[in-house]
Design a protein around this motif. Structure first.
Motif, PDB file in Angstrom:
ATOM      1  N   GLU A  12      29.613   3.318  52.819  1.00  0.00           N
ATOM      2  CA  GLU A  12      30.222   4.025  53.953  1.00  0.00           C
ATOM      3  C   GLU A  12      31.640   3.560  54.256  1.00  0.00           C
ATOM      4  O   GLU A  12      32.167   3.828  55.332  1.00  0.00           O
ATOM      5  CB  GLU A  12      29.336   3.872  55.191  1.00  0.00           C
ATOM      6  N   LEU A  22      28.919   9.264  55.550  1.00  0.00           N
ATOM      7  CA  LEU A  22      27.781   8.456  55.973  1.00  0.00           C
ATOM      8  C   LEU A  22      26.617   8.597  54.994  1.00  0.00           C
ATOM      9  O   LEU A  22      26.267   9.696  54.570  1.00  0.00           O
ATOM     10  CB  LEU A  22      27.322   8.871  57.371  1.00  0.00           C
ATOM     11  N   GLY A  25      23.607  10.753  55.981  1.00  0.00           N
ATOM     12  CA  GLY A  25      23.818  12.189  55.923  1.00  0.00           C
ATOM     13  C   GLY A  25      23.792  12.762  54.520  1.00  0.00           C
ATOM     14  O   GLY A  25      24.004  13.969  54.329  1.00  0.00           O
ATOM     15  N   GLU A  98      28.936  18.872  57.375  1.00  0.00           N
ATOM     16  CA  GLU A  98      29.237  18.499  58.767  1.00  0.00           C
ATOM     17  C   GLU A  98      30.197  17.325  58.763  1.00  0.00           C
ATOM     18  O   GLU A  98      30.127  16.453  57.884  1.00  0.00           O
ATOM     19  CB  GLU A  98      27.953  18.100  59.522  1.00  0.00           C
ATOM     20  N   THR A 100      33.005  14.922  61.679  1.00  0.00           N
ATOM     21  CA  THR A 100      33.450  14.680  63.058  1.00  0.00           C
ATOM     22  C   THR A 100      34.754  13.885  63.044  1.00  0.00           C
ATOM     23  O   THR A 100      34.979  13.051  62.162  1.00  0.00           O
ATOM     24  CB  THR A 100      32.382  13.922  63.860  1.00  0.00           C
ATOM     25  N   MET A 105      33.721   6.834  65.740  1.00  0.00           N
ATOM     26  CA  MET A 105      33.083   6.785  64.425  1.00  0.00           C
ATOM     27  C   MET A 105      34.022   6.234  63.356  1.00  0.00           C
ATOM     28  O   MET A 105      33.600   5.952  62.239  1.00  0.00           O
ATOM     29  CB  MET A 105      32.619   8.185  64.010  1.00  0.00           C
ATOM     30  N   THR A 114      34.986  11.694  59.664  1.00  0.00           N
ATOM     31  CA  THR A 114      33.765  11.055  59.165  1.00  0.00           C
ATOM     32  C   THR A 114      32.796  12.158  58.768  1.00  0.00           C
ATOM     33  O   THR A 114      32.426  13.001  59.598  1.00  0.00           O
ATOM     34  CB  THR A 114      33.122  10.168  60.250  1.00  0.00           C
ATOM     35  N   THR A 116      29.387  13.596  58.132  1.00  0.00           N
ATOM     36  CA  THR A 116      28.046  13.240  58.609  1.00  0.00           C
ATOM     37  C   THR A 116      26.928  13.937  57.849  1.00  0.00           C
ATOM     38  O   THR A 116      25.766  13.543  57.965  1.00  0.00           O
ATOM     39  CB  THR A 116      27.920  13.566  60.109  1.00  0.00           C
ATOM     40  N   ARG A 117      27.260  14.993  57.077  1.00  0.00           N
ATOM     41  CA  ARG A 117      26.234  15.646  56.257  1.00  0.00           C
ATOM     42  C   ARG A 117      26.888  16.191  54.998  1.00  0.00           C
ATOM     43  O   ARG A 117      27.863  16.931  55.078  1.00  0.00           O
ATOM     44  CB  ARG A 117      25.538  16.771  57.036  1.00  0.00           C
TER      45      ARG A 117
END
Length: 336
Positions: A12, A22, A25, A98, A100, A105, A114, A116-117
């Motif tokens: 990460e 991440l 994710g 996804e 953000t 974060m 970042t 996330t998915r």
């Protein structure tokens, strides 16, 4: 059976493109259907191996890779891995689903969003990657590599996500957050992040202080327990001494010794007062002769043994008749 090599293919940390992804994710399902290992993300060439196992561990993605050593190119790569000349693996992913821009974060040095998915497409052995979680991305329509070295490309990859999914939610939540932090509704993300960091610092400080207080309390409890144990032992010793003294001077019978010890153990103060208030038994030997009465009358009421205990034998012998009587009562014959 070919040897398996374990690689950390993703973590990460922030990559050289300025963003990070991440591990939680990551969708590995699509890759597991076709777990190909490429060289340097060259998907137009035949795979050099496969991932027999892939899993998430401690914030990273780990792959156990087996090389196709029947293929000369793959055998060459496997040899360089075996001898330690190639040590890096890199993930190839589809564009993120996804992301953000939340400042909370972001890590130090992170300039991009970042992720996330996201979905894993392939894994490659490579000489040099973007960093220790080297990355390649592919266009879902054309399947061609996306140039992540172009900052504008990275922005475009996440713009639609940010605009469609993140900002509305953020706008809905920001007013609540600013109210909780007692900031104006127009407060910047940086100002909000700074207040949150202050709260986190306070939390850490209080947790540290609480841990210190818990340790201090534990030490004090140990000292208290030790003191109370010594007090109990001292009281027990004192109780035994009081009861033994009461038995000796005739205040209580020896058969009641254990009962008195239990009373003193339950309520030392009251039981010790009760024990002290019992009148001591008076022996004949310690009785005082009333004034005006002769010692002979008192001696007549005493046994020979009591007279001996009272050390009054000399006084008894002054009355020869009484002496012979008391001696005869005690021994059954006349004194010599």
């Amino acid at each position: 059976m070919n040897k398996s090599y374990k690689f950390t293919v993703h973590d990460e940390s922030v990559n050289t493109y300025g963003f990070r992804m991440l591990t939680d994710g990551a969708n590995l399902t699509e890759f597991e259907k076709n777990p190909v290992i490429l060289y340097n993300h060259n998907d137009w060439e035949t795979p050099i191996g496969r991932a027999d196992r892939i899993y998430k561990e401690n914030g990273a993605i780990v792959a156990e890779i087996v090389f196709d050593t029947d293929d000369p190119k793959a055998a060459e790569i496997a040899g360089k891995v075996e001898r330690g000349f190639l040590r890096m693996a890199s993930v190839g992913a589809w564009p993120p689903e996804e992301a953000t821009d939340d400042e909370l974060m972001k890590l130090d040095g992170q300039t991009g969003p970042t992720i996330t998915r996201w979905t894993l497409r392939e894994i490659s052995i490579c000489p040099i990657g973007a960093n220790h979680n080297a990355l390649a991305m592919y266009d879902r329509i054309t399947g061609k590599r996306i140039d992540l070295s172009d900052r504008n490309t990275v922005i475009r990859l996440t713009d639609n996500i940010n605009n469609a999914n993140i900002n509305p939610k953020k706008e809905n939540n920001m007013s609540v957050i600013t109210q909780m932090l007692r900031l104006s509704d127009s407060a910047s993300e940086q100002a909000i992040a700074e207040e949150v960091r202050k709260l986190i610092a306070l939390r850490d400080q209080y947790q540290s202080e609480i841990a210190g207080l818990k340790t201090e309390n534990k030490n004090l409890q140990v000292k208290l327990d030790t003191y109370e144990q010594k007090e109990r032992e001292a009281r027990k010793t004192q109780a035994v001494a009081l009861v033994d003294a009461a038995v000796k001077d005739g205040r209580i019978d020896a058969s009641g010794r254990d009962a008195w010890l239990k009373n003193l153990e339950r309520d030392f103060e009251n039981a010790s007062v009760q024990l002290a208030s019992i009148t001591r038994r008076q022996t004949v030997a310690t009785q005082v002769i009333p004034e005006g009465k002769s010692g002979a009358i008192t001696l007549r009421d005493m046994t020979f043994q009591d007279i001996l205990k009272a050390d009054r034998l000399k006084e008894l012998k002054q009355d020869k008749e009484l002496y012979r009587q008391k001696f005869r009562e005690a021994y059954g014959h006349e004194p010599a």
